[in-house]
Design an enzyme around this catalytic site. Structure first.
Site, PDB file in Angstrom:
ATOM      1  N   SER A   6       0.829  -1.206   0.000  1.00 24.86           N
ATOM      2  CA  SER A   6       0.000   0.000   0.000  1.00 24.86           C
ATOM      3  C   SER A   6       0.864   1.257   0.000  1.00 24.86           C
ATOM      4  O   SER A   6       1.873   1.346   0.698  1.00 24.86           O
ATOM      5  CB  SER A   6      -0.900   0.009   1.233  1.00 24.86           C
ATOM      6  OG  SER A   6      -1.685   1.174   1.268  1.00 24.86           O
TER       7      SER A   6
ATOM      8  N   GLY B 165       9.169  -5.171   3.522  1.00 28.68           N
ATOM      9  CA  GLY B 165      10.277  -4.393   4.068  1.00 28.68           C
ATOM     10  C   GLY B 165      11.578  -4.742   3.377  1.00 28.68           C
ATOM     11  O   GLY B 165      12.216  -5.742   3.722  1.00 28.68           O
TER      12      GLY B 165
ATOM     13  N   CYS C 194       0.937   3.833  10.749  1.00 30.48           N
ATOM     14  CA  CYS C 194       1.526   4.887   9.923  1.00 30.48           C
ATOM     15  C   CYS C 194       2.212   5.926  10.804  1.00 30.48           C
ATOM     16  O   CYS C 194       1.572   6.516  11.685  1.00 30.48           O
ATOM     17  CB  CYS C 194       0.466   5.564   9.068  1.00 30.48           C
ATOM     18  SG  CYS C 194       1.141   6.892   8.041  1.00 30.48           S
TER      19      CYS C 194
ATOM     20  N   GLY D 196       7.296  -2.812  -1.858  1.00 28.93           N
ATOM     21  CA  GLY D 196       6.999  -1.390  -1.742  1.00 28.93           C
ATOM     22  C   GLY D 196       7.926  -0.499  -2.526  1.00 28.93           C
ATOM     23  O   GLY D 196       7.736  -0.249  -3.717  1.00 28.93           O
ATOM     24  N   THR D 197       8.969  -0.006  -1.852  1.00 31.44           N
ATOM     25  CA  THR D 197       9.865   0.999  -2.421  1.00 31.44           C
ATOM     26  C   THR D 197      10.508   0.557  -3.731  1.00 31.44           C
ATOM     27  O   THR D 197      10.789   1.395  -4.601  1.00 31.44           O
ATOM     28  CB  THR D 197      10.944   1.357  -1.386  1.00 31.44           C
ATOM     29  OG1 THR D 197      10.299   1.830  -0.201  1.00 31.44           O
ATOM     30  CG2 THR D 197      11.885   2.433  -1.897  1.00 31.44           C
TER      31      THR D 197
ATOM     32  N   ILE E  22       4.248  11.286   3.359  1.00 31.18           N
ATOM     33  CA  ILE E  22       3.135  11.646   2.478  1.00 31.18           C
ATOM     34  C   ILE E  22       1.909  12.062   3.286  1.00 31.18           C
ATOM     35  O   ILE E  22       1.209  13.009   2.939  1.00 31.18           O
ATOM     36  CB  ILE E  22       2.783  10.482   1.530  1.00 31.18           C
ATOM     37  CG1 ILE E  22       4.021  10.054   0.723  1.00 31.18           C
ATOM     38  CG2 ILE E  22       1.633  10.876   0.600  1.00 31.18           C
ATOM     39  CD1 ILE E  22       4.636  11.133  -0.118  1.00 31.18           C
TER      40      ILE E  22
ATOM     41  N   ASN F 144       5.591  -1.973   8.766  1.00 33.62           N
ATOM     42  CA  ASN F 144       5.446  -0.629   8.236  1.00 33.62           C
ATOM     43  C   ASN F 144       6.818   0.053   8.314  1.00 33.62           C
ATOM     44  O   ASN F 144       7.808  -0.565   8.720  1.00 33.62           O
ATOM     45  CB  ASN F 144       4.384   0.146   9.014  1.00 33.62           C
ATOM     46  CG  ASN F 144       3.666   1.180   8.162  1.00 33.62           C
ATOM     47  OD1 ASN F 144       4.269   1.803   7.297  1.00 33.62           O
ATOM     48  ND2 ASN F 144       2.379   1.373   8.417  1.00 33.62           N
ATOM     49  N   THR F 145       6.883   1.310   7.958  1.00 36.93           N
ATOM     50  CA  THR F 145       8.171   2.004   7.913  1.00 36.93           C
ATOM     51  C   THR F 145       8.703   2.345   9.304  1.00 36.93           C
ATOM     52  O   THR F 145       7.952   2.457  10.270  1.00 36.93           O
ATOM     53  CB  THR F 145       8.052   3.297   7.095  1.00 36.93           C
ATOM     54  OG1 THR F 145       7.002   4.096   7.652  1.00 36.93           O
ATOM     55  CG2 THR F 145       7.747   2.996   5.645  1.00 36.93           C
TER      56      THR F 145
ATOM     57  N   ALA G 247      -4.032   3.786   0.993  1.00 39.21           N
ATOM     58  CA  ALA G 247      -4.886   3.927   2.171  1.00 39.21           C
ATOM     59  C   ALA G 247      -6.174   4.672   1.856  1.00 39.21           C
ATOM     60  O   ALA G 247      -6.189   5.657   1.116  1.00 39.21           O
ATOM     61  CB  ALA G 247      -4.131   4.647   3.280  1.00 39.21           C
TER      62      ALA G 247
END
Length: 307
Positions: free
Chosen positions: A22, A246, A133, A268-269, A72, A195-196, A47
């Site tokens: 996401s 991750g 988040c 993701g990235t 973001i 998550n980050t 999201a």
């Protein structure tokens, strides 16, 4: 022997275990210009919140060695626009692609309202409950760092959702295991992690943070060892399915995270630097499995007992 990449999870019958994470793939409209999204195992959309969000002030992205910081702020058009425009667009073009809806909010009532509404969409097969988040002032980590708050929110969302709820866990905690146990007891169908990580960059010239939000979420290859450790920890205390993420950029990365205990993988990235990251990983998985004399994921799991 032909490889069998299928994975079965609550609410999700995946042709392969690879999906975009996401926030790194929008709602698929941009990437759909480059390749057929039906190649994907599933797709975790950006999201959804109750009201439209413009996100944080700019600059809100900064490069780091082997990764990036983002702040973001959950920018999105809001649940009603997603229901009216984004999900129908996906359903029309990719009717067989399982969609996982990432849900965020400021309050428990926000989360519950969005979960109830978005779970009614015919092409939404599961919810990813975003309680982790790090880039918003309210919600997010307020729920994701407390076992009690995480459990209360999870229970409320599970009660109204028509599809299984996977809880996205935060790495920004001292011990992830009590939170995982709490949301499992509250009815979560599975987990997604990580998550980050919260990070910062400073401009030496101004001596000020580069990001307008000051801090941002660190993602990319730099966080892969952390993701592996935390997936392994959660697997040690739970048999629930895990969507691991991750630092995944190759089929080898994906298998390493699955060896730690993940059942499926979100990328993701890597999508930013290589738009074809997901199909490239999917294509490479059979050869990667063959290195270990394997042809499917049935026996590819971490060798540890759940305590």
């Amino acid at each position: 022997m032909t490889s069998d990449l299928r994975v079965s999870l609550p609410g999700l019958e995946l042709k392969n275990p690879i999906m975009p994470a996401s926030g790194c793939f929008g709602f698929g409209q941009e990437y759909g210009r480059y390749y057929d999204l039906n190649l994907l195992g599933a797709f975790i959309i950006k999201a959804a919140t109750k009201e439209p969000r413009l996100g944080n002030a700019t600059p809100r992205v900064a490069e780091t060695p082997s990764g990036m910081l983002n702040a973001i702020g959950l920018q999105n058009p809001g649940i009603e626009a997603i229901m009216a425009e984004k999900l129908p667009w996906l359903a029309e073009r990719y009717p067989d692609l399982p969609i996982i809806a990432n849900v965020a909010g400021n309050t428990e009532a926000d989360y519950v309202a969005v979960c109830e509404r978005i779970s009614q969409a015919p092409n939404v097969h599961a919810i990813e409950l975003n309680i982790s988040c790090p880039n918003v002032a309210h919600g997010g980590l307020e729920f994701g760092t407390s076992p009690e708050a995480a459990a209360t929110l999870t229970k409320a969302c599970v009660a109204v959702s028509q599809v299984p709820v996977y809880v996205k866990l935060s790495p920004n905690v001292t011990d992830i295991r009590p939170i995982a146990k709490a949301v499992e007891a509250a009815g979560a169908a599975g987990f997604s992690l990580i998550n980050t990580l919260v990070g910062m960059r400073i401009d030496p010239k101004t001596r000020q943070p580069i990001l307008a939000n000051q801090t941002g979420g660190l993602s990319g290859l730099a966080i892969k060892p952390v993701a592996i450790r935390l997936v392994h920890q959660v697997r040690s205390i739970s048999n629930l399915p895990i969507i691991g993420m991750g630092g995944v950029a190759t089929a080898g990365d994906a298998l390493e995270l699955m060896a730690a205990g993940a059942n499926a993988i979100a990328v993701g990235t890597a999508n930013f630097s290589e738009p074809f990251a997901c199909p490239n990983i999917i294509k490479a998985l059979p050869d990667e499995l063959a290195k270990y004399d394997l042809h499917d994921f049935k026996t590819f799991a971490v060798n540890q007992e759940v305590l």
